[in-house]
Design an enzyme around this catalytic site. Structure first.
Site, short mmCIF file in Angstrom:
data_model
loop_
_atom_site.label_atom_id
_atom_site.label_comp_id
_atom_site.label_asym_id
_atom_site.label_seq_id
_atom_site.Cartn_x
_atom_site.Cartn_y
_atom_site.Cartn_z
N ASP A 1 164.12 15.38 70.70
CA ASP A 1 163.85 16.58 69.92
C ASP A 1 164.83 16.69 68.75
O ASP A 1 164.46 17.13 67.67
CB ASP A 1 163.90 17.82 70.81
CG ASP A 1 162.55 18.08 71.48
OD1 ASP A 1 161.52 17.79 70.83
OD2 ASP A 1 162.52 18.55 72.62
N ARG B 1 164.20 16.87 84.86
CA ARG B 1 163.22 17.68 84.13
C ARG B 1 162.45 18.52 85.13
O ARG B 1 161.43 18.06 85.67
CB ARG B 1 162.24 16.77 83.40
CG ARG B 1 162.86 15.77 82.44
CD ARG B 1 161.76 14.88 81.88
NE ARG B 1 162.20 14.17 80.70
CZ ARG B 1 162.42 12.86 80.65
NH1 ARG B 1 162.22 12.12 81.75
NH2 ARG B 1 162.80 12.29 79.54
N GLU C 1 169.62 19.95 70.99
CA GLU C 1 168.43 19.31 70.41
C GLU C 1 168.03 20.00 69.13
O GLU C 1 167.31 19.46 68.31
CB GLU C 1 167.24 19.29 71.39
CG GLU C 1 167.49 20.12 72.60
CD GLU C 1 166.39 20.23 73.61
OE1 GLU C 1 165.57 19.31 73.74
OE2 GLU C 1 166.38 21.26 74.30
N ARG D 1 157.13 14.19 66.74
CA ARG D 1 157.39 12.94 67.46
C ARG D 1 156.14 12.23 67.96
O ARG D 1 156.20 11.07 68.36
CB ARG D 1 158.37 13.18 68.62
CG ARG D 1 157.91 14.26 69.57
CD ARG D 1 159.06 14.71 70.42
NE ARG D 1 159.08 14.02 71.68
CZ ARG D 1 159.65 14.51 72.78
NH1 ARG D 1 160.28 15.65 72.75
NH2 ARG D 1 159.62 13.83 73.90
N HIS E 1 154.37 9.63 74.26
CA HIS E 1 154.20 9.46 75.70
C HIS E 1 154.05 7.99 76.08
O HIS E 1 154.54 7.56 77.12
CB HIS E 1 153.01 10.27 76.19
CG HIS E 1 153.28 11.73 76.17
ND1 HIS E 1 154.21 12.31 76.98
CD2 HIS E 1 152.81 12.72 75.38
CE1 HIS E 1 154.29 13.60 76.71
NE2 HIS E 1 153.44 13.87 75.74
N CYS F 1 170.95 12.36 76.82
CA CYS F 1 169.91 12.16 77.82
C CYS F 1 168.55 11.90 77.16
O CYS F 1 167.52 12.05 77.79
CB CYS F 1 169.82 13.34 78.77
SG CYS F 1 169.36 14.88 77.97
N ARG G 1 167.91 20.44 84.15
CA ARG G 1 167.51 21.21 82.97
C ARG G 1 166.53 22.29 83.41
O ARG G 1 165.55 21.99 84.09
CB ARG G 1 166.83 20.28 81.95
CG ARG G 1 166.33 21.04 80.71
CD ARG G 1 165.73 20.11 79.69
NE ARG G 1 164.45 19.58 80.15
CZ ARG G 1 163.79 18.61 79.52
NH1 ARG G 1 164.30 18.06 78.44
NH2 ARG G 1 162.63 18.18 79.98
#
Lengths: 561, 92
Positions: free
Chosen positions: A437, A288, A413, A447, A187, A486, A324
């Site tokens: 991902d 998103r 992904e 991640r 993040h 993306c 998405r």
């Protein structure tokens, strides 16, 4: 001169003094009693004094704030000396509890009460917990949790940042971010790129640097240096000049020889979309939708959803907006869709898969998208996250068809979707590679984990190979269906060149990166990009792939990217 | 005991900013003021100076609430608090 090496995740060179983000306040042990040397009266007086000083500090910040932020701070300040909260804590102290434990429990029960009321009140429940943590910190004599309040600019050093920290992070005050944990897709990295702040993650040892130390941070090289040199000062000044040119994208993504690569923006709502349009984005490559509803306990209505989607579509009349569908689960739980008790959420029921366990939500979302798409001039494409098989792609396409959505697509992904992209693409109109991902799954590396940062980079030749296979699958399918990217990979100007060389047709990124990617892309021909792609694929590991490609793109060093 | 009824005028109800403004004003009055939804027992009345109590009360625009206070200056304090509740504080 001492250097700390981490992973550079957002370019920029700055000199400044650091402030450490205080560690989160730990819970006082359950059943903790008053110390034998303290009377209940003394503990109550101490609690009241602590509450008052938390109130005064928040009130002072409210007085300097404006708009919504001011209203929230004013309300939070009042909570600090609220009679309901303090009376129930005092009752616990009179029954022998320590002051810290008493305010902790009182805060928990008030917060739960607000949470159960739902709606606006539930949103305030976290404010009560914040106030509680501040009072406990005050009682312990340690700094208040959260990003330090300051009038003068500083470089923020933390273990990692949470999405909630974005709200209190003022880019006019915080000039760079350095974390000891986190990875390139954490993040912190995403927040830094969206704010255009230089950032280094996974830099072990930086949490030991004392507050007020002057340092040089290079967000491209991934370094933090103590005792900045004259060279560092020159570099920081040069960055200020470059940053001005790198702030403007001309709205035309192309290679030097005119091969067009539309540069699109990743957005989370209408506000982002308007900002992205202003920064020259040629459309939206990733909307998103879950970001419109992250704080919600219940499913938003079809009309509420349609209004939220419309806000994004309207920012791009006549342009492409790729939406998405809800990507709930793992690090983005939505209470109405996800099961928080899964032992392994990244491999759990997330993304498209929530339609297996909570059928109906996806169908209603598609209905809302169709309504919003009808009312706007944007060209709306819709893709599902976490598609693993051709059968899932076929089912999603038929759901879109039933809702009246013309262009269905899939996110690639999960490695299985990349490996079978020809059969997946037979059912849908396009695919978009979610490299964050895809990397985490290809490398089997969470991640968010700092120690795995070296594995968790889209420069891994294995990840690049999956990108290549996805593009090859589209060629095999035969009707020229576009493959976009993306993920955060598209925001790295060097990697963007490699992706174009691999045959990717559009790149979508945080709007702040558009200008840097556009500038670098214009310096290479398609043939050169293809050559760099071959070079990266042939590298034995991610570090070499990155170093070899960067060495062939001297403009990066020139611009400090 | 002096009491007054008031109809909530703020668009967002007695939450957020209106609740903060009202709680602060109630806290500054010389007497202790309680608040309850009209028709509920006086025993259930909450401290009007507590923003958290006001939020759990959940009064929406148009709801009628009862304010009570006792002691010197109670009437004047109640009058000014009623005026506050019957003003649309979101509009300011």
């Amino acid at each position: 001169m001492q250097n700390f090496q981490g992973v550079g995740v957002s370019p920029g060179r700055v000199i400044g003094t650091i402030r450490q983000m205080p560690k989160p306040v730990s819970e006082p042990p359950s059943g903790e009693l008053l110390a034998a040397s303290t009377t209940a009266e003394e503990a109550v007086a101490g609690l009241k004094a602590a509450a008052q000083s938390v109130h005064d500090e928040l009130k002072a910040r409210a007085d300097k704030a404006s708009g919504d932020g001011k209203a929230v701070l004013e309300a939070t300040a009042l909570m600090a000396k609220d009679t309901m909260l303090l009376k129930s804590a005092i009752k616990l102290i009179n029954n022998g509890s320590s002051a810290e434990r008493a305010i902790w429990e009182a805060g928990a029960s008030v917060s739960e009460m607000l949470h159960n009321l739902g709606g606006y009140m539930a949103e305030r429940a976290t404010d009560v917990l914040d106030v509680r943590a501040r009072i406990v910190a005050e009682l312990r004599g340690v700094p208040a949790p959260g990003i330090p309040a300051s009038d003068s600019p500083f470089i923020l050093v933390a273990e990692d940042l949470a999405p909630a920290d974005t709200a209190t992070l003022d880019p006019a005050v915080v000039t760079a971010l350095v974390t000891s944990g986190g990875g390139p897709q954490s993040h912190t990295a995403i927040i830094a790129r969206s704010l255009g702040l230089p950032a280094v993650v996974a830099a072990r040892g930086v949490d030991e640097i004392p507050d007020g130390t002057e340092v040089f941070v290079d967000g491209a090289a991934g370094t933090l240096s103590l005792e900045p040199t004259e060279e560092h000062r020159t570099a920081a000044l040069a960055w200020v000049a470059n940053a001005a040119t790198l702030a403007v994208f001309d709205g035309n993504g192309t290679t030097a020889d005119g091969h067009l690569v539309p540069l699109l923006a990743n957005v989370g709502g209408a506000k982002d979309a308007a900002a992205a349009a202003a920064l020259g984005a040629q459309g939206v490559g990733l909307f998103r939708t879950e970001f419109c509803f992250l704080e919600r306990d219940t499913e938003p209505t079809v009309l509420e959803q349609a209004a939220a989607y419309r806000g994004v579509f309207d920012a791009f009349p006549g342009k492409k907006v790729v939406l998405r569908t809800l990507d709930a689960g793992a690090d983005k739980p939505l209470p109405f869709l996800t099961d928080a008790t899964e032992p392994n959420p990244a491999l759990g029921v997330r993304g498209y898969r929530t339609d297996f366990t909570t059928p109906g939500v996806l169908g209603r979302q598609l209905e809302a998208i169709a309504i919003a798409a009808d009312e706007t001039e944007a060209e709306v494409w819709v893709m599902a996250p976490m598609i693993s098989t051709a059968a899932e792609a076929a089912r999603f396409a038929s759901m879109c068809d039933a809702a009246g959505i013309k262009t269905p697509g899939v996110m690639v992904e999960v490695p299985s979707a990349a490996l079978t992209s020809a059969s997946v693409l037979r059912h849908v109109g396009f695919a978009s590679l979610g490299t964050n991902d895809l990397t985490q799954y290809a490398m089997a590396a969470d991640r968010q984990l700092g120690p795995l940062a070296e594995l968790n980079t889209p420069w891994q030749p294995a990840v690049l190979r999956l990108v290549q296979l996805t593009v090859a699958g589209s060629a095999e399918e035969g009707s020229g269906k576009p493959i976009g990217v993306c993920g955060e990979a598209a925001a790295d100007p060097a990697l963007a060149v490699v992706l174009v060389g691999l045959g990717v047709s559009t790149l979508s990124m945080t709007a702040r990166s558009l200008a840097a990617v556009g500038t670098v892309l214009k310096t290479v021909t398609l043939e050169q990009a293809q050559e760099l792609a071959r070079l990266a694929l042939s590298a034995p590991d991610a570090l070499d792939a990155k170093a070899w490609v960067r060495a062939k793109l001297p403009i990066l060093e020139e611009l400090g990217l | 005991m002096p009491e007054r009824t008031a109809t909530i005028a703020s668009r967002s109800g007695l939450h957020a900013r209106p609740a903060a403004i009202f709680a602060e004003a109630a806290g500054e009055s010389p007497v202790e003021v309680t608040i309850a939804m009209a028709g509920s027992p006086a025993d259930d009345a909450l401290d009007a100076a507590s923003i958290l109590s006001l939020m759990t009360l959940g009064a929406a625009k148009g709801d009628v609430v009862v304010l009570r206070a006792e002691g010197d200056g109670a009437d004047a304090a109640l009058d000014s608090l009623v005026t506050l509740l019957e003003t649309d504080l979101d509009a300011e």
